[in-house]
Design a protein around this motif. Structure first.
Motif, PDB file in Angstrom:
ATOM      1  N   GLU A 126      -4.451  -4.514   4.240  1.00 46.88           N
ATOM      2  CA  GLU A 126      -3.599  -4.997   5.322  1.00 46.88           C
ATOM      3  C   GLU A 126      -3.023  -3.848   6.159  1.00 46.88           C
ATOM      4  O   GLU A 126      -2.312  -2.990   5.639  1.00 46.88           O
ATOM      5  N   PRO A 127      -3.300  -3.814   7.482  1.00 46.73           N
ATOM      6  CA  PRO A 127      -2.682  -2.800   8.345  1.00 46.73           C
ATOM      7  C   PRO A 127      -1.263  -3.214   8.732  1.00 46.73           C
ATOM      8  O   PRO A 127      -0.867  -4.374   8.562  1.00 46.73           O
ATOM      9  N   TYR A 128      -0.511  -2.282   9.261  1.00 43.92           N
ATOM     10  CA  TYR A 128       0.818  -2.590   9.767  1.00 43.92           C
ATOM     11  C   TYR A 128       1.096  -1.684  10.970  1.00 43.92           C
ATOM     12  O   TYR A 128       0.410  -0.672  11.177  1.00 43.92           O
ATOM     13  N   CYS A 169      -1.327   1.457  11.043  1.00 44.86           N
ATOM     14  CA  CYS A 169      -1.437   2.347   9.893  1.00 44.86           C
ATOM     15  C   CYS A 169      -1.791   1.534   8.647  1.00 44.86           C
ATOM     16  O   CYS A 169      -1.721   0.303   8.655  1.00 44.86           O
ATOM     17  N   TYR A 170      -2.151   2.242   7.592  1.00 44.55           N
ATOM     18  CA  TYR A 170      -2.470   1.627   6.302  1.00 44.55           C
ATOM     19  C   TYR A 170      -1.643   2.318   5.223  1.00 44.55           C
ATOM     20  O   TYR A 170      -1.404   3.525   5.282  1.00 44.55           O
ATOM     21  N   HIS A 171      -1.218   1.544   4.230  1.00 44.86           N
ATOM     22  CA  HIS A 171      -0.361   2.107   3.183  1.00 44.86           C
ATOM     23  C   HIS A 171      -1.088   3.141   2.324  1.00 44.86           C
ATOM     24  O   HIS A 171      -0.451   4.011   1.730  1.00 44.86           O
ATOM     25  N   GLY A 172      -2.402   3.029   2.238  1.00 44.82           N
ATOM     26  CA  GLY A 172      -3.172   3.997   1.460  1.00 44.82           C
ATOM     27  C   GLY A 172      -4.531   4.224   2.080  1.00 44.82           C
ATOM     28  O   GLY A 172      -5.198   3.276   2.479  1.00 44.82           O
ATOM     29  N   PRO A 224     -10.236   0.643  -5.496  1.00 47.64           N
ATOM     30  CA  PRO A 224      -9.235  -0.111  -6.277  1.00 47.64           C
ATOM     31  C   PRO A 224      -9.081  -1.539  -5.791  1.00 47.64           C
ATOM     32  O   PRO A 224      -9.453  -1.880  -4.664  1.00 47.64           O
ATOM     33  N   ASP A 225      -8.516  -2.379  -6.642  1.00 50.77           N
ATOM     34  CA  ASP A 225      -8.170  -3.738  -6.243  1.00 50.77           C
ATOM     35  C   ASP A 225      -7.173  -3.673  -5.096  1.00 50.77           C
ATOM     36  O   ASP A 225      -6.242  -2.859  -5.088  1.00 50.77           O
ATOM     37  N   GLY A 226      -7.368  -4.538  -4.096  1.00 55.72           N
ATOM     38  CA  GLY A 226      -6.481  -4.546  -2.937  1.00 55.72           C
ATOM     39  C   GLY A 226      -6.878  -3.530  -1.875  1.00 55.72           C
ATOM     40  O   GLY A 226      -6.164  -3.378  -0.880  1.00 55.72           O
ATOM     41  N   TRP A 227      -7.995  -2.831  -2.094  1.00 57.20           N
ATOM     42  CA  TRP A 227      -8.510  -1.865  -1.124  1.00 57.20           C
ATOM     43  C   TRP A 227      -9.849  -2.368  -0.588  1.00 57.20           C
ATOM     44  O   TRP A 227     -10.429  -3.306  -1.117  1.00 57.20           O
ATOM     45  N   GLU A 228     -10.348  -1.703   0.458  1.00 53.94           N
ATOM     46  CA  GLU A 228     -11.603  -2.103   1.068  1.00 53.94           C
ATOM     47  C   GLU A 228     -12.374  -0.891   1.564  1.00 53.94           C
ATOM     48  O   GLU A 228     -11.824   0.206   1.714  1.00 53.94           O
TER      49      GLU A 228
END
Length: 304
Positions: free
Chosen positions: A152-154, A164-167, A132-136
């Motif tokens: 983006e990690p957090y 962690c990663y949001h998804g 998806p867009d915004g993923w890698e």
């Protein structure tokens, strides 16, 4: 004690210079160039023989040396390490290699077409997933399985030393489970999927304050890449942070002995987390390798 040969890469007797993947029960269609064998130096020339007997002895010694070296090289090939660093006890015996099939050259992430940022290819399991867009597709991950994740990690809640990663979505083969039912395996795997995403990470650090409870949101059959599969989805509540959603999706591979594939989803709840509907969108986007819909930026229209 079982004498079954473990899964791994073994020399393909039908195609010199090629290794073929053995999944533990049968040969698969996956091949790769065999590991390069160091060239054996030619033995030094013997000094001119002064008599017929000494010349004969010199030739015999040279031939014996070649036999020893040849045996050493053969042993190195048969006992060479697999990609994961393990050393197989022996190649599968009593099995003829299957006919040669064309396979793409693996990219650094182990998949053909790995340079397409919008397609994740799990070559071993014969499937592709849209990105998806915004993923890698990360170049390296702690867990060595095909992975896509938000960019983006957090800092993980409850663990300042972990990120962690949001998804996150991963694909893996269900090895040594003894289970042939997609439903049964999905029900078994969901606990492991939840623990890995919201209890402890792969290096043992507790994250999100641990899981305090969960609610089952879905448990139902689903069609994946033309195969009958099953999915189980939980809402996970954690000691710290908003918790999240986890899903175990299980279906048979389209290659080899049709071993079961597990696709795990982990989406954070609350701000920053992907919409839950994206899980269904990604499931519908899974394709067998070679499907025309899986190439050319199949995931370009998927928005988180």
């Amino acid at each position: 004690m079982s004498n079954a040969t473990p899964p791994g890469w073994y020399p393909d007797a039908a195609i010199p210079g090629t290794d073929r993947w053995w999944d533990g029960t049968a040969w698969t269609a996956h091949t790769r160039p065999a590991a390069t064998i160091p060239r054996v130096p030619e033995p030094a020339s013997a000094a001119p023989a002064t008599t017929a007997r000494s010349g004969t002895r010199t030739v015999a010694v040279a031939v014996a040396g070649l036999i020893v070296v040849g045996a050493a090289v053969t042993g190195a090939v048969l006992l060479g390490r697999d990609d994961d660093g393990t050393r197989p006890e022996s190649g599968p015996s009593g099995s003829a290699a299957p006919p040669a099939t064309a396979t793409a050259t693996p990219s650094p992430d182990g998949s053909p077409g790995g340079d397409d940022p919008k397609v994740l290819v799990d070559q071993l399991n014969g499937i592709t997933l849209p990105v998806p867009d915004g993923w890698e597709k990360p170049g390296r991950t702690v867990e060595p399985v095909p992975t896509i994740r938000t960019v983006e990690p957090y800092e993980c809640p409850g663990s300042s030393s972990s990120f962690c990663y949001h998804g996150t979505v991963t694909s893996r083969t269900a090895n040594a489970t003894g289970t042939t039912s997609a439903e049964q395996l999905a029900r078994q795997d969901i606990t492991a999927a939840a623990d890995r995403a919201y209890e402890k990470n792969i290096v043992g650090n507790r994250i999100h304050g641990g899981i305090t409870s969960h609610d089952q949101l879905d448990s139902a059959p689903v069609s994946v890449a033309g195969r009958a599969g099953y999915q189980v989805r939980w809402r996970v509540n954690t000691g710290k942070g908003p918790g999240g959603y986890v899903q175990s999706l299980v279906f048979p591979s389209t290659v080899g002995s049709e071993s079961l594939i597990i696709v795990r989803y982990a989406f954070d709840a609350g701000p920053g987390g992907p919409p839950l509907s994206l899980m269904d969108t990604l499931t519908k986007g899974i394709r067998p390798i070679g499907d025309s819909a899986a190439s050319g930026g199949a995931g370009s229209s998927l928005a988180p």
